[in-house]
Motif scaffolding. Structure first.
Motif, PDB file in Angstrom:
ATOM      1  N   VAL A  81       0.859  -1.186   0.000  1.00 31.57           N
ATOM      2  CA  VAL A  81       0.000   0.000   0.000  1.00 31.57           C
ATOM      3  C   VAL A  81       0.896   1.238   0.000  1.00 31.57           C
ATOM      4  N   ILE A  82       0.650   2.135  -0.949  1.00 32.34           N
ATOM      5  CA  ILE A  82       1.417   3.370  -1.045  1.00 32.34           C
ATOM      6  C   ILE A  82       0.617   4.491  -0.400  1.00 32.34           C
ATOM      7  N   ILE A  83       1.205   5.129   0.604  1.00 29.61           N
ATOM      8  CA  ILE A  83       0.536   6.236   1.275  1.00 29.61           C
ATOM      9  C   ILE A  83       0.496   7.437   0.335  1.00 29.61           C
ATOM     10  N   GLY A  84      -0.680   8.063   0.227  1.00 28.16           N
ATOM     11  CA  GLY A  84      -0.856   9.144  -0.726  1.00 28.16           C
ATOM     12  C   GLY A  84      -0.588  10.528  -0.176  1.00 28.16           C
ATOM     13  N   ARG A  85      -0.774  10.694   1.125  1.00 29.85           N
ATOM     14  CA  ARG A  85      -0.526  12.005   1.726  1.00 29.85           C
ATOM     15  C   ARG A  85      -0.247  11.840   3.213  1.00 29.85           C
ATOM     16  N   ARG A  86       0.415  12.819   3.764  1.00 33.26           N
ATOM     17  CA  ARG A  86       0.862  12.802   5.161  1.00 33.26           C
ATOM     18  C   ARG A  86      -0.325  12.634   6.103  1.00 33.26           C
ATOM     19  N   GLY A 100      -2.679   6.201  -1.663  1.00 34.57           N
ATOM     20  CA  GLY A 100      -2.420   6.786  -2.965  1.00 34.57           C
ATOM     21  C   GLY A 100      -2.385   5.775  -4.085  1.00 34.57           C
ATOM     22  N   GLY A 101      -2.188   4.518  -3.753  1.00 29.84           N
ATOM     23  CA  GLY A 101      -2.111   3.465  -4.758  1.00 29.84           C
ATOM     24  C   GLY A 101      -1.587   2.192  -4.126  1.00 29.84           C
ATOM     25  N   TYR A 102      -1.271   1.237  -4.979  1.00 32.25           N
ATOM     26  CA  TYR A 102      -0.850  -0.079  -4.497  1.00 32.25           C
ATOM     27  C   TYR A 102       0.313  -0.588  -5.346  1.00 32.25           C
ATOM     28  N   GLU A 189       3.833  10.792   2.347  1.00 33.81           N
ATOM     29  CA  GLU A 189       3.552  10.459   0.957  1.00 33.81           C
ATOM     30  C   GLU A 189       4.616   9.508   0.401  1.00 33.81           C
ATOM     31  N   ASN A 190       4.152   8.447  -0.234  1.00 30.37           N
ATOM     32  CA  ASN A 190       4.978   7.419  -0.856  1.00 30.37           C
ATOM     33  C   ASN A 190       5.625   6.452   0.119  1.00 30.37           C
ATOM     34  N   ASP A 191       5.311   6.537   1.409  1.00 29.71           N
ATOM     35  CA  ASP A 191       5.708   5.463   2.317  1.00 29.71           C
ATOM     36  C   ASP A 191       5.050   4.164   1.846  1.00 29.71           C
ATOM     37  N   LEU A 192       5.724   3.056   2.065  1.00 30.25           N
ATOM     38  CA  LEU A 192       5.254   1.753   1.608  1.00 30.25           C
ATOM     39  C   LEU A 192       4.877   0.890   2.806  1.00 30.25           C
TER      40      LEU A 192
END
Length: 228
Positions: A81-86, A100-102, A189-192
């Protein structure tokens, strides 16, 4: 929000969830954990495996087995799971708004190291954090995975199916994982976030080929394994 397959270039944290499929509890006769089992992997462990196609030289990305692991590591296919925002202190019912996406990911593991460290109460991060231990696919847009809480995660080694389960069988679903972790730290943002691996994970050695996927044809990833 992440918009390209290169989200990994700005990833700052890789957060893993362990023992998170119900079948694993059934096979081991273990009780359900009271809370998610969380661990970290360094960003230096990331391996860009693209969309699963071979590189310019015709070979898939290579997972390297550190010499210290004696030629054996374990494969673990996972939904990422990609974090989309803080965000921080996110309620469970709002958590999916921060996705934010996968991606498809492999959590390669020096299992012998971990099995030795656990009974001694020692950290086992070195068994998770070696270089190339986190291959990731291209970004899967949210619109392309409208129901992430029910998507198949599967993995084959040398053409033999080893793992095959659905995220509907996660012990702690995506929203609960995000809410739990965000109570302790800010997600950026963009943490996995790796959601855990199905039952069937096992060893691979030099020369083995791993193919894993999400759904029937949503995303696949192919990697080769080689000694360091």
């Amino acid at each position: 929000m992440p918009t390209t397959s290169k989200f990994l270039q700005s990833t700052r944290k890789i957060i893993g969830a362990g023992v998170n499929y119900k079948e694993i509890l059934r096979l081991t006769n273990a009780p359900k954990p009271d809370a998610p089992v969380i661990f970290f992997k360094p960003i230096s462990s990331l391996l860009d495996a693209g969309s699963g196609s071979a590189g310019s030289n015709g070979t898939p990305p290579t997972i390297r087995i550190p010499r210290v692991f004696g030629g054996v590591i374990n494969f673990e296919a996972e939904l990422g799971v990609i974090i989309g925002r803080r965000c921080a202190n996110v309620p469970t019912d709002q958590a999916m708004a921060y996705v934010g996406g996968y991606c498809l990911a492999l959590d390669m593991t020096g299992m012998d190291f971990i099995l030795d460290a656990r009974p001694k109460g020692l950290p086992w991060c070195l068994g998770k954090g070696f270089d190339t231990s986190t291959p990731v696919s291209a970004l899967v847009q949210r619109a392309d995975l409208p129901n992430p809480d029910d998507v198949r995660v599967w993995c084959e080694v040398n053409g033999v199916r080893k793992q095959d389960d659905s995220t509907r069988n996660l012990i702690f679903p995506i929203a609960e994982l995000i809410a739990y972790v965000s109570r302790f730290m800010t997600l950026e943002e963009n943490d996995l976030l790796l959601t855990g691996t199905p039952a069937g994970a096992g060893p691979v050695r030099h020369g083995d080929v791993i193919v894993c996927g999400l759904g029937e044809d949503l995303m696949t990833m192919r990697c080769q394994v080689a000694d360091e």
